[in-house]
Design a protein around this motif. Structure first.
Motif, short mmCIF file in Angstrom:
data_model
loop_
_atom_site.label_atom_id
_atom_site.label_comp_id
_atom_site.label_asym_id
_atom_site.label_seq_id
_atom_site.Cartn_x
_atom_site.Cartn_y
_atom_site.Cartn_z
N PRO A 1 -3.78 9.44 14.35
CA PRO A 1 -3.49 10.88 14.50
C PRO A 1 -3.14 11.55 13.18
CG PRO A 1 -2.42 9.64 16.25
CD PRO A 1 -2.95 8.63 15.27
N MET A 2 -2.47 10.82 12.30
CA MET A 2 -2.12 11.35 10.97
C MET A 2 -3.38 11.64 10.16
SD MET A 2 -0.13 9.25 7.97
CE MET A 2 -0.37 9.68 6.25
N ARG B 1 1.26 -11.52 14.08
CA ARG B 1 1.04 -11.93 15.48
C ARG B 1 1.71 -10.95 16.43
NH1 ARG B 1 1.78 -16.66 12.61
NH2 ARG B 1 0.33 -18.40 13.00
N GLY B 2 2.94 -10.56 16.09
CA GLY B 2 3.66 -9.61 16.93
C GLY B 2 2.98 -8.25 16.96
N GLU B 3 2.48 -7.82 15.79
CA GLU B 3 1.77 -6.55 15.71
C GLU B 3 0.51 -6.59 16.56
OE1 GLU B 3 1.52 -2.64 14.47
OE2 GLU B 3 3.12 -4.04 13.97
N ALA B 4 -0.20 -7.71 16.49
CA ALA B 4 -1.43 -7.86 17.27
C ALA B 4 -1.13 -7.89 18.77
CB ALA B 4 -2.15 -9.15 16.86
N GLU B 5 -0.10 -8.65 19.17
CA GLU B 5 0.23 -8.74 20.59
C GLU B 5 0.64 -7.40 21.16
OE1 GLU B 5 3.19 -11.25 23.60
OE2 GLU B 5 2.90 -11.94 21.56
N ALA B 6 1.27 -6.57 20.34
CA ALA B 6 1.66 -5.23 20.78
C ALA B 6 0.49 -4.26 20.80
CB ALA B 6 2.78 -4.69 19.88
N GLY B 7 -0.65 -4.70 20.26
CA GLY B 7 -1.83 -3.85 20.22
C GLY B 7 -1.88 -2.91 19.03
N TYR B 8 -1.22 -3.29 17.93
CA TYR B 8 -1.19 -2.49 16.70
C TYR B 8 -0.81 -1.03 17.01
CZ TYR B 8 -3.64 -6.49 14.66
OH TYR B 8 -3.99 -7.76 14.24
N PRO B 9 0.35 -0.81 17.64
CA PRO B 9 0.71 0.55 18.06
C PRO B 9 0.86 1.54 16.91
CG PRO B 9 2.59 -0.93 18.25
CD PRO B 9 1.39 -1.79 17.99
N ILE B 10 1.28 1.06 15.75
CA ILE B 10 1.45 2.00 14.63
C ILE B 10 0.13 2.65 14.25
CG2 ILE B 10 1.20 0.25 12.81
CD1 ILE B 10 3.27 1.83 11.19
N LEU B 11 -0.96 1.90 14.38
CA LEU B 11 -2.28 2.45 14.04
C LEU B 11 -2.74 3.47 15.08
CD1 LEU B 11 -4.22 -0.71 12.80
CD2 LEU B 11 -2.65 0.78 11.55
N GLN B 12 -2.61 3.09 16.34
CA GLN B 12 -3.08 3.97 17.41
C GLN B 12 -2.23 5.22 17.57
OE1 GLN B 12 -3.02 2.26 21.34
NE2 GLN B 12 -4.37 3.82 22.19
N GLN B 13 -0.92 5.04 17.53
CA GLN B 13 -0.01 6.14 17.86
C GLN B 13 0.37 7.02 16.66
OE1 GLN B 13 3.29 4.20 19.82
NE2 GLN B 13 1.95 3.14 21.25
N ARG B 14 0.32 6.46 15.47
CA ARG B 14 0.79 7.22 14.31
C ARG B 14 -0.26 7.46 13.24
NH1 ARG B 14 6.93 4.94 13.09
NH2 ARG B 14 7.69 4.99 15.23
N ILE B 15 -0.91 6.38 12.79
CA ILE B 15 -1.76 6.51 11.61
C ILE B 15 -3.07 7.25 11.91
CG2 ILE B 15 -2.96 5.30 9.76
CD1 ILE B 15 0.08 5.16 9.57
N HIS C 1 -9.01 8.98 -2.44
CA HIS C 1 -8.06 7.94 -2.83
C HIS C 1 -6.62 8.39 -2.60
CE1 HIS C 1 -7.97 10.35 -6.53
NE2 HIS C 1 -6.88 9.71 -6.89
N LEU C 2 -6.38 9.69 -2.67
CA LEU C 2 -5.03 10.19 -2.40
C LEU C 2 -4.73 10.14 -0.90
CD1 LEU C 2 -4.91 13.25 -4.85
CD2 LEU C 2 -3.78 11.02 -5.12
N GLN C 3 -5.74 10.38 -0.07
CA GLN C 3 -5.57 10.22 1.38
C GLN C 3 -5.18 8.77 1.70
OE1 GLN C 3 -8.73 11.56 4.02
NE2 GLN C 3 -9.34 13.13 2.58
N LEU C 4 -5.88 7.82 1.07
CA LEU C 4 -5.60 6.41 1.33
C LEU C 4 -4.22 6.01 0.83
CD1 LEU C 4 -9.03 4.68 0.55
CD2 LEU C 4 -8.13 5.46 2.75
N LEU C 5 -3.81 6.53 -0.32
CA LEU C 5 -2.48 6.22 -0.85
C LEU C 5 -1.39 6.78 0.06
CD1 LEU C 5 -3.02 6.71 -4.69
CD2 LEU C 5 -2.52 4.56 -3.51
N GLU C 6 -1.60 7.96 0.60
CA GLU C 6 -0.65 8.53 1.57
C GLU C 6 -0.48 7.60 2.77
OE1 GLU C 6 -0.65 13.43 1.34
OE2 GLU C 6 -1.57 12.41 3.04
#
Length: 300
Positions: free
Chosen positions: A201-202, A185-199, A213-218
């Motif tokens: 772009p990664m 719930r907290g992740e959703a309310e924050a707008g899933y920032p880890i996905l937008q800002q980090r993952i 499959h190695l990309q996904l495991l990373e």
């Protein structure tokens, strides 16, 4: 008008396909330490890969309805969130029917439901344009995450108020009271920032010659290293969370880029996680979202 309606249905079907593909990709990905995968059941004794496949095949209708609701929505963002909750409850019911009562995908039904509805709403203006499929670029990505945040504004306080009046608490509610963990719930309310800002772009910087499959495991290990996974806290307290984060960080530091030789180290971690009864299910759910978004933006 009829053409626009047919296009909305077609786009909703495609969004649902991406969501279902994401769920299935995560299910069969291996090795995933402590998690159910195509090789073993990790730290779970009540489910296996076939439980996950059965569950996955029952979610398509709900995914379609989430997306279509967004594509047709005319009201406020927070009202859309409330409007899709019954769809989520129906999808959960279908999941439990297919798994004979085992909770395999409750968390991801919640998160994918939000993103499917938000994607539908963001794509809605493009329904009137002569496009077979909407354009997805940096602008649309920003709009999508922004709309998710609007949909879930105040979610934690809304859902966790009056907990002292409840006779039975969920795992998430217990963790909130004990540790202040807001979980998904907290992740959703924050707008899933880890996905937008980090993952995301990664992913754009990952070597496209690397095995998929190695990309996904990373990505999974990056999530394990950074996410406050309430599944882990439920199973082993804060120490369990810190233990998994440390192991994931160490592997990322050692390997830098995952190769076929990394697999052996992950398999060793799986044995360790099973021994300690640890399962980073929150990270696995976020990986599903990443795959969905990657499909949406043709990053995969």
């Amino acid at each position: 008008m009829e053409i626009k309606k047919e296009k909305a249905q077609k786009w909703a079907r495609q969004l649902a396909i991406y969501a279902q593909q994401a769920v299935l990709y995560e299910a069969i990905l291996f090795p995933k330490p402590g998690l159910v995968d195509a090789q073993n059941s990790g730290s779970h004794t009540d489910m296996n890969i076939y439980t996950f496949l059965n569950s996955s095949t029952g979610l398509g209708k709900g995914f379609y309805e989430f997306a279509l609701r967004g594509l047709n929505w005319r009201g406020e963002a927070k009202q859309l969130f409330q409007a899709i909750r019954p769809i989520g409850m129906a999808a959960e019911k279908e999941m439990f029917k297919e798994t004979k009562g085992v909770n395999t995908h409750k968390g991801i039904i919640f998160s994918l439901g939000i993103f499917l509805a938000a994607a539908g709403k963001v794509f809605q203006p493009q329904l009137s344009e002569e496009k077979k499929w909407p354009t997805i670029g940096p602008k649309e990505r920003e709009m999508l995450f922004s709309y998710v945040k609007k949909m879930t504004a105040g979610l934690v306080s809304d859902d966790f108020k009056n907990l002292h009046l409840k006779n039975q608490l969920t795992h998430g509610e217990k963790l909130y009271l004990k540790y202040g963990f807001t979980g998904i719930r907290g992740e959703a309310e924050a707008g899933y920032p880890i996905l937008q800002q980090r993952i995301l772009p990664m992913i754009e910087k990952q070597d496209k010659n690397q095995a998929f499959h190695l990309q996904l495991l990373e990505i999974l290990f990056y999530l394990m290293a950074t996410v406050e996974d309430s599944n882990l806290v439920h199973r082993g307290g804060i120490d369990a969370l810190l233990f998994v984060q440390e192991k994931a960080k160490n592997l990322i530091k050692e390997e830098k880029t995952f190769t076929s030789t990394t697999i052996f180290k992950i398999e060793q971690l799986n044995e360790l996680f099973v021994e300690k009864n640890l399962s980073p299910g929150g990270s696995a759910d976020l990986l599903i979202l990443v795959i969905f978004l990657g499909k949406l933006e043709t990053l995969f």
